[in-house]
Design a protein around this motif. Structure first.
Motif, mmCIF file in Angstrom:
data_model
loop_
_atom_site.group_PDB
_atom_site.id
_atom_site.type_symbol
_atom_site.label_atom_id
_atom_site.label_comp_id
_atom_site.label_asym_id
_atom_site.label_seq_id
_atom_site.Cartn_x
_atom_site.Cartn_y
_atom_site.Cartn_z
ATOM 1 N N GLY A 112 9.847 5.507 1.818
ATOM 2 C CA GLY A 112 9.436 4.747 3.413
ATOM 3 C C GLY A 112 11.017 3.718 2.840
ATOM 4 O O GLY A 112 10.808 3.106 1.796
ATOM 5 N N SER A 113 11.692 4.272 4.382
ATOM 6 C CA SER A 113 12.415 3.297 4.549
ATOM 7 C C SER A 113 12.244 2.670 5.371
ATOM 8 O O SER A 113 12.146 2.848 6.974
ATOM 9 C CB SER A 113 13.989 4.283 4.441
ATOM 10 O OG SER A 113 14.207 4.468 3.284
ATOM 11 N N ARG A 114 13.336 1.694 5.985
ATOM 12 C CA ARG A 114 13.734 0.948 7.074
ATOM 13 C C ARG A 114 14.798 0.881 7.729
ATOM 14 O O ARG A 114 15.573 1.557 7.331
ATOM 15 C CB ARG A 114 13.398 -1.204 6.828
ATOM 16 C CG ARG A 114 12.263 -1.507 6.230
ATOM 17 C CD ARG A 114 12.396 -2.844 5.670
ATOM 18 N NE ARG A 114 10.961 -3.400 4.902
ATOM 19 C CZ ARG A 114 11.401 -5.279 5.141
ATOM 20 N NH1 ARG A 114 12.024 -5.594 5.524
ATOM 21 N NH2 ARG A 114 10.463 -4.886 4.567
ATOM 22 N N ALA A 166 20.419 1.853 8.203
ATOM 23 C CA ALA A 166 21.609 1.692 9.069
ATOM 24 C C ALA A 166 22.629 1.073 8.079
ATOM 25 O O ALA A 166 23.791 1.488 8.444
ATOM 26 C CB ALA A 166 21.190 0.505 10.499
ATOM 27 N N SER A 167 21.993 0.438 7.256
ATOM 28 C CA SER A 167 23.457 0.215 6.149
ATOM 29 C C SER A 167 23.867 1.210 5.662
ATOM 30 O O SER A 167 24.615 1.335 5.422
ATOM 31 C CB SER A 167 22.949 -1.139 5.365
ATOM 32 O OG SER A 167 22.792 -0.999 4.284
ATOM 33 N N GLN A 173 13.887 9.452 17.540
ATOM 34 C CA GLN A 173 14.221 10.800 18.214
ATOM 35 C C GLN A 173 13.583 11.407 17.431
ATOM 36 O O GLN A 173 12.357 12.664 17.376
ATOM 37 C CB GLN A 173 15.821 11.109 18.205
ATOM 38 C CG GLN A 173 16.581 10.858 19.457
ATOM 39 C CD GLN A 173 18.155 10.729 19.391
ATOM 40 O OE1 GLN A 173 17.989 11.546 18.921
ATOM 41 N NE2 GLN A 173 18.664 9.870 20.247
ATOM 42 N N LEU A 174 13.547 11.522 15.991
ATOM 43 C CA LEU A 174 13.275 12.001 15.407
ATOM 44 C C LEU A 174 11.643 11.854 14.920
ATOM 45 O O LEU A 174 11.288 12.527 14.900
ATOM 46 C CB LEU A 174 13.677 12.098 13.397
ATOM 47 C CG LEU A 174 15.345 12.137 13.484
ATOM 48 C CD1 LEU A 174 15.227 12.016 12.160
ATOM 49 C CD2 LEU A 174 15.360 13.884 13.610
ATOM 50 N N MET A 211 21.212 3.684 14.480
ATOM 51 C CA MET A 211 19.803 3.539 14.124
ATOM 52 C C MET A 211 18.498 4.179 14.044
ATOM 53 O O MET A 211 17.671 4.921 14.380
ATOM 54 C CB MET A 211 20.117 3.115 12.427
ATOM 55 C CG MET A 211 19.024 3.850 11.357
ATOM 56 S SD MET A 211 19.269 5.565 11.275
ATOM 57 C CE MET A 211 20.470 5.380 10.146
ATOM 58 N N SER A 212 18.641 2.748 14.975
ATOM 59 C CA SER A 212 16.503 2.625 15.623
ATOM 60 C C SER A 212 16.559 3.659 16.857
ATOM 61 O O SER A 212 15.863 4.880 17.016
ATOM 62 C CB SER A 212 16.171 1.396 16.462
ATOM 63 O OG SER A 212 15.673 1.183 16.747
#
Lengths: 140, 140
Positions: free
Chosen positions: B48-50, B55-56, B71-72, B65-66
């Motif tokens: 899992g990623s934030r 974004a970074s 969308q995905l 990125m949000s």
DNA sequence: AATTTTAGTCAGTTTAACTGACCAAAATTA
DNA sequence: TAATTTTGGTCAGTTAAACTGACTAAAATT
């Protein structure tokens, strides 16, 4: 979906080159030049190019190319003259300012590439370029 | 201003890879996936990623990125769960549909790369990848 | 306990592409 | 040679994917 390793490499290297170029250009007073202007400098014919031909070389619509060319013309990098042989068409060539920018950009890129060349060695770098070319040719 | 020869090669190859991928994906019913979604699949952590970390890694703002992640998520490729350790954060992982897409994309790219490999030879291709990696490392 | 930092969203803007509709000149065809 | 089609280019409007700025709420720091 840039899921190929090689693809990631290619993108990363290309990005770093473009980023470097535009950072350097900005430092030297060319902040108004954007990455998308590059294609014009790349494809512009010495004797003058039409919008349509630039568009097709760059793989974009004539409307998009028209906008890019208009920007560079307004900024003084390009000169528009009517095509003597075709009343519909216009020919674009670099102004002296445009020539100068092209030279500066080439210089910046050459010195950036030199780091790559040093990282892998002159021999290898020349081989690499050959291989890349072969790969490009394999897809046509 | 992509005035370096090598730069032109890199871009051309990368473009052909991306174009091929999305053409093939579209044929297989994944027309909704765009090139910019790719970075997420590339960087998403198994556990899992934030948004912030994606974004970074991808070198873009968290707002951008949000939007991509949203969308995905909406298309059913990503699952959002609250981070148990941080009430502000959310963790994103691939859904089964997302896993499947990732596999398909990898397959498409592998077979596209194989043409390159054939064009230059297996030995050379492997050398090429080493050289590219060295060049990337030279810039950090 | 108060303050600052961090994760994320909302709203609005910018850039660089796109499509569609059009005009006028040139080329082709009847 | 007249009529038709193609071509070079513009205008108007749209879309995609990035951006900045302002904000909330939770967490971390002082």
């Amino acid at each position: 979906m840039s899921e190929s390793n090689t693809g990631v490499y290619l993108r990363q290297l290309y990005d770093s080159l473009v980023t470097n170029l535009h950072q350097e250009l900005a430092l030297q007073g060319y902040a108004e030049i954007t990455p998308s202007h590059g294609l014009i400098f790349q494809y512009l014919d010495e004797k003058g190019s039409r919008i349509t031909s630039l568009a097709s070389l760059a793989g974009m619509t004539k409307q998009s190319m028209s906008a890019l060319v208009y920007q560079l013309e307004n900024l003084g990098y390009l000169n528009r003259t009517p095509d003597p042989d075709d009343g519909r068409a216009a020919l674009f060539i670099l102004t002296p300012k445009g020539e100068q920018l092209k030279k500066i950009a080439q210089k910046i890129n050459r010195s950036f590439e030199q780091r790559w060349e040093e990282a892998v060695g002159v021999e290898n770098y020349s081989l690499l370029r050959e291989l890349l070319l072969k790969m490009i040719e394999s897809g046509s």
